[in-house]
Write a protein that holds these residues in place. Structure first.
Motif, PDB file in Angstrom:
ATOM      1  N   GLY A 121     -24.473   7.125 -49.593  1.00  0.00           N
ATOM      2  CA  GLY A 121     -25.052   7.687 -48.375  1.00  0.00           C
ATOM      3  C   GLY A 121     -24.375   7.075 -47.165  1.00  0.00           C
ATOM      4  N   GLY A 151     -27.212   6.285 -38.649  1.00  0.00           N
ATOM      5  CA  GLY A 151     -28.084   6.325 -39.818  1.00  0.00           C
ATOM      6  C   GLY A 151     -29.505   5.910 -39.467  1.00  0.00           C
ATOM      7  N   GLU A 220     -18.367   5.424 -32.881  1.00  0.00           N
ATOM      8  CA  GLU A 220     -17.873   6.700 -33.418  1.00  0.00           C
ATOM      9  C   GLU A 220     -16.681   7.113 -32.548  1.00  0.00           C
ATOM     10  OE1 GLU A 220     -21.079   9.877 -34.338  1.00  0.00           O
ATOM     11  OE2 GLU A 220     -22.017   8.401 -33.056  1.00  0.00           O
ATOM     12  N   ASP A 253     -16.873   4.166 -37.072  1.00  0.00           N
ATOM     13  CA  ASP A 253     -17.712   4.967 -37.970  1.00  0.00           C
ATOM     14  C   ASP A 253     -17.132   6.382 -38.005  1.00  0.00           C
ATOM     15  OD1 ASP A 253     -19.571   6.247 -39.469  1.00  0.00           O
ATOM     16  OD2 ASP A 253     -21.328   5.599 -38.309  1.00  0.00           O
ATOM     17  N   MET A 256     -18.238  11.367 -39.753  1.00  0.00           N
ATOM     18  CA  MET A 256     -18.030  12.778 -39.427  1.00  0.00           C
ATOM     19  C   MET A 256     -16.553  13.078 -39.173  1.00  0.00           C
ATOM     20  SD  MET A 256     -17.415  14.979 -36.750  1.00  0.00           S
ATOM     21  CE  MET A 256     -17.864  14.264 -35.181  1.00  0.00           C
ATOM     22  N   LYS A 282     -19.111  12.179 -45.719  1.00  0.00           N
ATOM     23  CA  LYS A 282     -19.112  13.617 -45.421  1.00  0.00           C
ATOM     24  C   LYS A 282     -17.936  14.364 -46.055  1.00  0.00           C
ATOM     25  CE  LYS A 282     -22.106  13.290 -41.421  1.00  0.00           C
ATOM     26  NZ  LYS A 282     -23.202  14.177 -41.213  1.00  0.00           N
TER      27      LYS A 282
HETATM   28  C1  LIG Z   1     -21.225   8.934 -37.654  1.00  0.00           C
HETATM   29  C2  LIG Z   1     -22.336   8.884 -38.671  1.00  0.00           C
HETATM   30  N1  LIG Z   1     -22.641   7.720 -39.255  1.00  0.00           N
HETATM   31  C3  LIG Z   1     -23.624   7.615 -40.169  1.00  0.00           C
HETATM   32  C4  LIG Z   1     -24.361   8.712 -40.525  1.00  0.00           C
HETATM   33  C5  LIG Z   1     -25.492   8.565 -41.523  1.00  0.00           C
HETATM   34  O1  LIG Z   1     -25.214   9.236 -42.685  1.00  0.00           O
HETATM   35  P1  LIG Z   1     -26.409   9.592 -43.721  1.00  0.00           P
HETATM   36  O2  LIG Z   1     -27.217  10.664 -43.074  1.00  0.00           O
HETATM   37  O3  LIG Z   1     -25.686  10.049 -44.947  1.00  0.00           O
HETATM   38  O4  LIG Z   1     -27.190   8.345 -43.943  1.00  0.00           O
HETATM   39  C6  LIG Z   1     -24.064   9.962 -39.963  1.00  0.00           C
HETATM   40  C7  LIG Z   1     -24.827  11.162 -40.340  1.00  0.00           C
HETATM   41  O5  LIG Z   1     -24.783  12.189 -39.740  1.00  0.00           O
HETATM   42  C8  LIG Z   1     -23.025  10.053 -39.000  1.00  0.00           C
HETATM   43  O6  LIG Z   1     -22.703  11.211 -38.428  1.00  0.00           O
END
Ligand SMILES: Cc1ncc(COP(=O)(O)O)c(C=O)c1O
Length: 441
Positions: A121, A151, A220, A253, A256, A282
């Motif tokens: 996840g 998250g 991000e 991160d 996406m 993803k």
């Molecule tokens: C940049 C980013 N990090 C972490 C996550 C968390 O992922 P998850 O929903 O699989 O826990 C997301 C989910 O959209 C995300 O876009």
């Protein structure tokens, strides 16, 4: 039939809605807004097309928020996963699937990032990255950014400024600063004249609030949930400098943005930097739940993180996950999908950009590769954000006309598969342009 008359809810979605209502008798509340608004129920999926139970076909630009990288039911992936399912599925021992995945990643990852640990996840990978940063630096504080999403577990939630209602207390040692969101600059400045005032502010946040134990800056490279906010060139490089100044690690991160979504293998490449740690997921598994933490061998093998059983998880590097990654990466490379995302992303952005002038509700259109954001406002001058009701109206009108999108706050977010057909992409752009132009009138 004219090309884009194929798309849309041309038959009343009666069976679709009946099925949805039956599910709602048992499923818990709190599903994603776009699921609840659309009540869409999938009978089958192929490439960029979803078909509902009543036979309606829509173009899937929601793409599970960027998961659908190589198109639904890609034949190469279907064959590889089917074979793996019949071979071996449970356990994290060595296997051909794992070796194939590691070899595929060895070629795909940028130089200097040569170790990967797998999870299932996104939030789990982000938590692992935080543990790794602590382990590698011997420190424990973290800086993240307004509007970021990482998250919903305790550490990743503490990184996610603004989505915390009723969830306190949060752990200490987490600070946040404004992101380089130039459309909504909290300093009311303009780039490049601003000289990255947001980075300067972040520096002050750390100086004022840290106890001298900053382990990581988490960012991000393009903020997804905030509406595919693309920072100006040089931003990540400035954050890399900031991290070095405090002897902290830079965590990108790329959940996406990774694996081609923004028109580069990883979005940090646009800025010519290499972060210390990268979190991915993803699009890497194209629908199979697999995520990862990537770092240099020297980073990953320092401290407690590298001890037996310290970085592992129950489902990490299971055979199906490995097969999904090995195959997805091979399809991305075989079909040149990183380059395609760059080229088609430019075309779509060019096609959609006039909306910021011509559609009363559209304030900004932006994007990086095939992650595009259309920000809705009620007033172009004041940039007052559109209400949730208005976003829902836009979402529903687009679905009716044949394009399923993702939302985030007051922004419509587009994530087509990287291999969406030219005709499909241009049909989607036509439908979006027509629908949003009509909507504000
Ligand atoms: C940049 C980013 N990090 C972490 C996550 C968390 O992922 P998850 O929903 O699989 O826990 C997301 C989910 O959209 C995300 O876009």
């Amino acid at each position: 039939m004219a090309r884009n008359e194929r798309w849309g809810l041309n038959t009343p979605p009666l069976e679709t809605h009946r099925h949805w209502a039956e599910e709602q008798e048992v499923i818990g509340p709190g599903l994603q807004a776009v699921m609840l608004w659309s009540r869409f129920t999938v009978a089958r999926a192929s490439g960029a097309v979803l078909t509902d139970l009543d036979g309606n076909e829509v173009l899937d630009l929601q793409g599970a928020g960027g998961v659908n990288s190589i198109g639904h039911a890609d034949p190469t992936l279907v064959a590889a996963m089917t074979e793996q399912l019949a071979t071996w599925t449970a356990g994290a021992f060595g296997s051909q699937a794992r070796l194939d995945m590691l070899n595929a990643l060895r070629d795909f990852l940028p130089e200097g990032l040569d170790r990967v640990q797998l999870y299932s996840g996104g939030t789990e990978a982000v938590e692992a990255a935080l543990r790794l940063a602590k382990s590698a630096t011997g420190k424990y504080e973290v800086l993240s950014f307004w509007g970021g999403f990482h998250g919903k577990t305790l550490g990743s939630l503490a990184l996610t400024a603004g989505a915390r209602r009723e969830l306190g207390p949060l752990p200490g040692g987490f600070f946040s600063a404004p992101y380089a969101n130039c459309y909504r600059c909290p300093f009311k400045l303009r780039h490049p004249g601003c000289g990255f005032a947001c980075v300067e502010h972040a520096r002050e946040v750390v100086k004022q609030q840290s106890t001298g134990a900053l382990s990581a800056i988490v960012v991000e490279p393009v903020q997804g949930r905030s509406g595919n906010v693309v920072p100006p060139p040089g931003y990540l490089a400035a954050l890399a400098e900031l991290a070095a100044e405090f002897d902290a690690l830079l965590i990108a991160d790329e959940m996406m943005t990774g694996f081609g979504r923004t028109g580069a293998a990883f979005a940090f490449e646009h800025d010519g930097i290499t972060p210390d740690i990268v979190t991915v997921g993803k699009g890497m598994g194209a629908g199979y739940p697999v995520t990862g933490v990537i770092a240099a061998a020297a980073t990953m093998s320092s401290g407690a993180f590298s001890e037996p059983s310290a970085s592992s998880s129950s489902f990490g590097a299971f055979p199906m996950a490995c097969r999904a990654v090995a195959t997805t990466v091979s399809v991305i490379e075989r079909d040149g999908l990183v380059e395609r995302a760059e080229q088609l992303g430019k075309e779509l952005l060019e096609a959609l950009s006039p909306l910021a002038e011509q559609a009363p509700l559209v304030g900004d259109v932006r994007g990086a590769g095939l992650a595009i954001g259309i920000e809705l406002v009620t007033d172009k001058d004041s940039r007052a954000p559109a209400s949730t009701d208005l976003v829902r109206q836009a979402f529903t009108a687009l679905l009716q006309a044949g394009v399923l999108v993702m939302t985030g706050g007051n922004t419509l977010r587009l994530y087509p598969p990287l291999n969406i057909g030219d005709d499909e992409a241009h049909d989607a752009a036509d439908i979006i342009t027509r629908t949003l132009t009509e909507l504000g009138r």
